[in-house]
Design an enzyme around this catalytic site. Structure first.
Site, PDB file in Angstrom:
ATOM      1  CG  PHE B 126      -2.542   0.574   0.736  1.00 47.29           C
ATOM      2  CD1 PHE B 126      -3.024  -1.037   0.611  1.00 47.29           C
ATOM      3  CD2 PHE B 126      -2.670   1.364   0.683  1.00 47.29           C
ATOM      4  CE1 PHE B 126      -4.341  -1.277   0.265  1.00 47.29           C
ATOM      5  CE2 PHE B 126      -4.101   1.409   0.789  1.00 47.29           C
ATOM      6  CZ  PHE B 126      -4.966   0.436   0.000  1.00 47.29           C
ATOM      7  CD  GLN B 250      -5.611  10.690   2.240  1.00 42.83           C
ATOM      8  OE1 GLN B 250      -6.643   9.616   2.416  1.00 42.83           O
ATOM      9  NE2 GLN B 250      -4.464  10.488   3.011  1.00 42.83           N
ATOM     10  CG  HIS B 252      -8.419   7.886  -2.356  1.00 42.85           C
ATOM     11  ND1 HIS B 252      -7.822   7.346  -3.621  1.00 42.85           N
ATOM     12  CD2 HIS B 252      -7.979   7.184  -1.729  1.00 42.85           C
ATOM     13  CE1 HIS B 252      -7.412   5.626  -3.594  1.00 42.85           C
ATOM     14  NE2 HIS B 252      -7.139   5.454  -2.321  1.00 42.85           N
ATOM     15  CG  LEU B 262     -11.875   4.354  -2.355  1.00 47.23           C
ATOM     16  CD1 LEU B 262     -10.793   5.771  -2.167  1.00 47.23           C
ATOM     17  CD2 LEU B 262     -11.916   4.177  -0.981  1.00 47.23           C
ATOM     18  CD  GLU B 265      -2.322   4.756  -0.738  1.00 50.24           C
ATOM     19  OE1 GLU B 265      -3.911   4.829  -1.001  1.00 50.24           O
ATOM     20  OE2 GLU B 265      -1.757   4.118  -0.240  1.00 50.24           O
ATOM     21  NE  ARG B 296      -4.881   6.646   0.754  1.00 48.93           N
ATOM     22  CZ  ARG B 296      -5.434   5.724   0.998  1.00 48.93           C
ATOM     23  NH1 ARG B 296      -6.325   6.495   1.425  1.00 48.93           N
ATOM     24  NH2 ARG B 296      -6.186   4.312   1.058  1.00 48.93           N
ATOM     25  CG  HIS B 363     -10.402   9.047   0.819  1.00 49.22           C
ATOM     26  ND1 HIS B 363     -11.510   8.579   0.975  1.00 49.22           N
ATOM     27  CD2 HIS B 363     -10.242   8.355   2.040  1.00 49.22           C
ATOM     28  CE1 HIS B 363     -10.850   7.441   1.269  1.00 49.22           C
ATOM     29  NE2 HIS B 363      -9.673   7.028   1.891  1.00 49.22           N
ATOM     30  NE  ARG B 404      -6.220   8.612   6.639  1.00 51.72           N
ATOM     31  CZ  ARG B 404      -7.643   7.573   5.718  1.00 51.72           C
ATOM     32  NH1 ARG B 404      -6.287   6.143   5.242  1.00 51.72           N
ATOM     33  NH2 ARG B 404      -8.609   7.309   4.374  1.00 51.72           N
TER      34      ARG B 404
END
Lengths: 272, 595
Positions: B126, B250, B252, B262, B265, B296, B363, B404
């Protein structure tokens, strides 16, 4: 976005180069196409407000829609632009939270997964609440009886001993119940079932799907308890295999197959 | 542990040791700790299984080292660096250390993780999670296909059923009741509106946990649910408690272009690649070592930069492609089935054979209600509000800093949800109930009456749309003083229009018209705090990228923003005072952030 749709069925996993060509084609195709146009759609909603209405009534709304939009978008357009009193549940708007199951042209769907282009918009689209649960207001029903059935089948892992780390499970054992882990408890299956409509006592497909999820989980030790619960007069044997539930499931779960596997397990024991 | 309730003057009164607001991952994880030990009520706007935890896809990070060498110290480093050194390092250490048990807890509760050939929990790569301090991507994300959040939400709900947790479904908490005793503000309970009946309920609790999620609906293009309107964060704000780091929001990288839905990732974790219009793998230029698996903020910025530089794809050159075509149908169908279906359903694009148009989507809020490591809510930089807890996206510990990492939020809700539950019970076992003031429900009654009986001509949906559009344009991935001032001016106008909204549904039952009007009030409050905090931070850090101040400025801004409400009734201009809070360091010296 429809402009980017290119089918390319003759190849399996493509190497990067040919994918690049495909992307170029996507761009070219997109360039050649005009902007998508909206068009009028008639949506007829079964409204009911017990504070005002003696019984439900059908109300017509004309809305401008794009082909790629969702029926949920149409409902929002009605609520936000024409009649804010229209009541319905929704949350995620992409088919994972299970809030907006409703009956659209006679079939149970999630309003957020039903696209305008999937309907013949030369005719009205009829939207009403799911059947078999008490109607509260407009497209909202009382979900408590549905969740009661779910809770009754003991929908939680029952296993003795506390392992130090994870309980082991082979890939094949995990695969055995994969399909029924997808359930989002939207009630589309249960409220499409003719047996459930006529007999509110029947557990219904969703409860059985969730029992299946544990009965066939190699880590669980209470399969027999759940099989006994579902061997009840209102249990799996009420299923007449009409496949409405499988057709209705927005997650593509093979609901009728899961019910058949539970029936089979009652007769021959659980085969993991 | 039956609900103790009574009715006085048409208002329902309930009493529970622990009152939890919100039934997503953090709220239910807390309830599983608290319900067996103390009378617990979970009050939730949605049926628990509708919560947006269920939309999380890719995984939950924990250094189990099931498939390759890993350590929670590496995980801490990644979390701190990923947060652009605004992460409180002691908090990150707790997060990554307790991650391992958090995953085992869930597995033991029944969560069907994907498995390795040995039967252990499988792990995938990730963004921003690396081996040995940035050397290469590491397989740290524990996952269940691409519906990990769904499986966490289901598993937690199943275990709440097992423990007989008492839920109040479709009860919408609108106020927090506090009382000052010996000069200390203490929590007394919450006030809720029952959607089905329109009736008001007061829940008295010795301890109260807020686990109400985020507020992505301040933006138009977002991965967030319609219901994510920041009510809990807004309630705490209106009580005069501070909010932390609100400028860090954030985006995404991979939302479905134009829709914001979404795409995990985890797709890039499995090998998918971002490409621009000419097919170039552009992340090689921005993050040479870990490329598409950069954090991100960096990937989202790179994508927007490609579009700004004219290398975007599509008829308007306004998106890039996520290329999964080399992964093969089997990987897509077995490890990424949901996102494969989303692309097919909503864009008519088949990821097996076609590249998927993607663009950043609003996000996740890194900021929120400030808490300490015990999930206790803070009234300033240090002072705890006795009995009040917060966990999950609504809270700011801060484990996420300025950005994050993916899979750290499913982790956060489990680690800090559990901590909140345990600590709220421990507090309730020693504390007494704080008396409810006689007028506990008055604020909510007045708020609802004002809205319901308003005779104005403004439309809730129009104001919300205008708010979301200005936020999308002006408080985006890239922002400047100019764009932010534009947003601020727009919000000020919308705030003056808000008191004149007209509710058309005058009924009591399931009045979602009224509900949306209340939610809009919170959105306006929070959007303004985001923008004001962003104007004040004249540097670029993590998700907060200022074109007019493009570099990180550790000398002046290595600190958390603390926003306080000093005045402002509903509809009137808010007065916001900004202050700072130091970042807590342990082992990690700030360095230039390269990947």
């Amino acid at each position: 976005m429809a402009a980017t749709q290119i089918t390319d069925n003759d190849t399996t996993p493509e190497p990067v180069d040919s994918a690049a060509e495909a992307a170029d084609r996507q761009v070219q195709a997109a360039d050649a196409i005009e902007e998508p146009q909206s068009f009028p759609v008639t949506v007829i909603v079964r409204r009911y407000d017990p504070e005002i209405d003696d019984e439900p009534r059908w109300v017509d709304y004309d809305v401008q829609m794009f082909a790629t939009e969702r029926i949920l978008d149409a409902l929002h357009r009605i609520k936000w632009e024409q009649d804010p009193s229209l009541a319905f549940r929704r949350s995620c708007a992409h088919g994972v939270c299970g809030s907006d199951a409703m009956r659209i042209n006679g079939k149970n769907r999630l309003a957020c997964k039903a696209l305008v282009k999937d309907f013949d918009t030369s005719k009205p689209i009829y939207v009403e609440a799911i059947k078999g649960l008490p109607l509260e207001k407009d497209l909202i029903v009382d979900m408590e009886p549905f969740f009661d059935s779910f809770r009754e089948i003991q929908p939680f892992l029952q296993a003795t001993g506390k392992p130090e780390k994870e309980r082991h499970q082979t890939i094949a054992q995990r695969e055995r119940f994969d399909d029924t882990t997808k359930c989002i408890l939207c009630a589309a299956c249960t409220t499409s079932c003719p047996v459930f409509w006529t007999d509110g006592q029947y557990f219904g497909p969703a409860a059985i799907v969730n029992a299946h999820r544990f009965i066939f989980d190699s880590r669980d030790e209470a399969s027999q308890v759940r099989l006994d619960i579902l061997n009840d007069r209102e249990g799996v044997w009420r299923c007449r295999t009409t496949f409405n539930c499988t057709d209705a499931c927005p997650r593509g779960i093979q609901v009728t197959k899961a019910i058949a596997e539970v029936k089979q397990a009652m007769m021959t024991g659980v085969k993991l | 542990m039956a609900d103790q309730s009574s009715v006085t003057d048409g208002i329902h009164y309930h009493q529970h040791d622990v009152v939890i607001v919100g039934a997503g991952g953090a709220g239910m994880r807390a309830a599983i700790e608290s319900a067996p030990k103390a009378s617990t009520a979970v009050i939730t706007k949605l049926y628990p299984t509708r919560s947006h935890t269920g939309a999380a896809q890719g995984g939950m990070a924990a250094a189990l080292a099931n498939v390759e060498e890993d350590s929670n110290e590496w995980h801490t480093y990644d979390t701190v660096k990923g947060g652009d050194y605004l992460t409180d390092q002691d908090s990150a250490e707790i997060l990554t250390r307790e991650a391992i048990d958090a995953v085992y807890d869930l597995e033991n509760m029944g969560l069907p993780f994907n498995r390795t050939p040995e039967g252990k929990i499988d792990q995938r790569r990730f963004g921003g999670h690396t081996r040995d301090h940035g050397k290469a991507p590491v397989r740290r994300a524990c996952y269940a296909a691409d519906r990990t959040g769904h499986m966490i939400l289901q598993t937690l709900y199943q275990n709440c059923v097992k423990h007989g947790v008492q839920f109040f479904n479709e009860f919408y908490v609108l106020d927090l009741v506090m009382a000052e005793i010996d000069g200390v503000k203490r929590v007394s309970g919450v006030v809720a509106y029952e959607l089905a009946t329109g009736e008001i309920h007061v829940f008295q609790g010795k301890s109260v946990i807020f686990a109400t999620g985020g507020f992505g609906k301040i933006y138009k293009t977002t991965s967030n649910a319609h219901t994510l309107t920041g009510d809990g964060v807004g309630i705490v704000w209106r009580k005069g408690l501070p909010l932390e780091d609100m400028e860090f929001y954030q985006f995404h990288p991979t939302g479905l272009a134009g829709l914001g839905i979404l795409l995990t990732e985890g797709a890039r974790g499995e090998g998918a690649i971002l490409r621009n219009a000419s097919g170039e793998r552009f992340m090689e230029r921005y993050a040479p070592t870990i490329k598409d698996l950069a954090p991100r903020d960096i990937v989202a910025r790179s994508m927007v930069q490609e579009v700004l530089d004219g290398r975007g794809a599509g008829p308007h050159k306004d998106y890039v492609y996520l290329d999964c075509t080399h992964l093969g149908a089997e990987v897509l169908e077995t490890k990424l089935p949901d996102i494969t279906e989303f692309a097919r359903t909503y864009l008519g694009v088949d990821p097996v054979t076609e590249r998927v148009p993607v663009y950043p989507t609003a996000h996740y809020a890194m900021g929120g209600i400030p808490t300490n490591n015990d999930a206790e809510v803070l009234a300033d930089n240090e002072t705890v509000v006795p009995g009040l807890y917060a966990a999950g996206e609504c809270a700011c510990v801060s484990v996420h800093g300025a950005n994050r990492l993916g899979t750290n939020s499913l982790l956060d809700i489990n680690v800090f949800g559990k901590r909140a539950g345990n600590n709220a019970v421990a507090y309730a076992q020693t504390a007494d109930f704080v008396d409810l003031p006689a007028d506990a429900a008055d604020g909510v009654v007045k708020l609802l009456a004002q809205l319901r009986e308003g005779t104005g001509t403004e439309n809730v949906a129009e104001i919300r749309k205008a708010l979301q559009e200005t936020m999308d344009r002006n408080a985006q991935v890239f922002r400047t003083d100019e764009t932010l001032q534009t947003a601020l001016a727009d919000i000020a106008v919308l705030r003056t229009r808000y008191p004149n909204v007209r509710i058309h549904d005058r009924g009591r039952r399931f009045n979602t018209d009224l509900l949306e009007a209340v939610e809009l009030g919170f959105l306006l409050d929070l959007a303004e705090i985001v923008v004001v905090s962003a104007i004040n931070r004249k540097e670029s850090r993590g998700a907060h990228m200022r074109d007019d101040y493009p570099t990180r400025d550790d000398e002046n801004y290595m600190q958390h923003t603390m926003a306080y409400r000093t005045a402002g009734d509903i509809g009137l201009p808010q007065e916001i005072r900004l202050d700072w809070k130091p970042v807590r360091f342990t082992h990690y010296e700030p360095q230039e952030r390269k990947y």
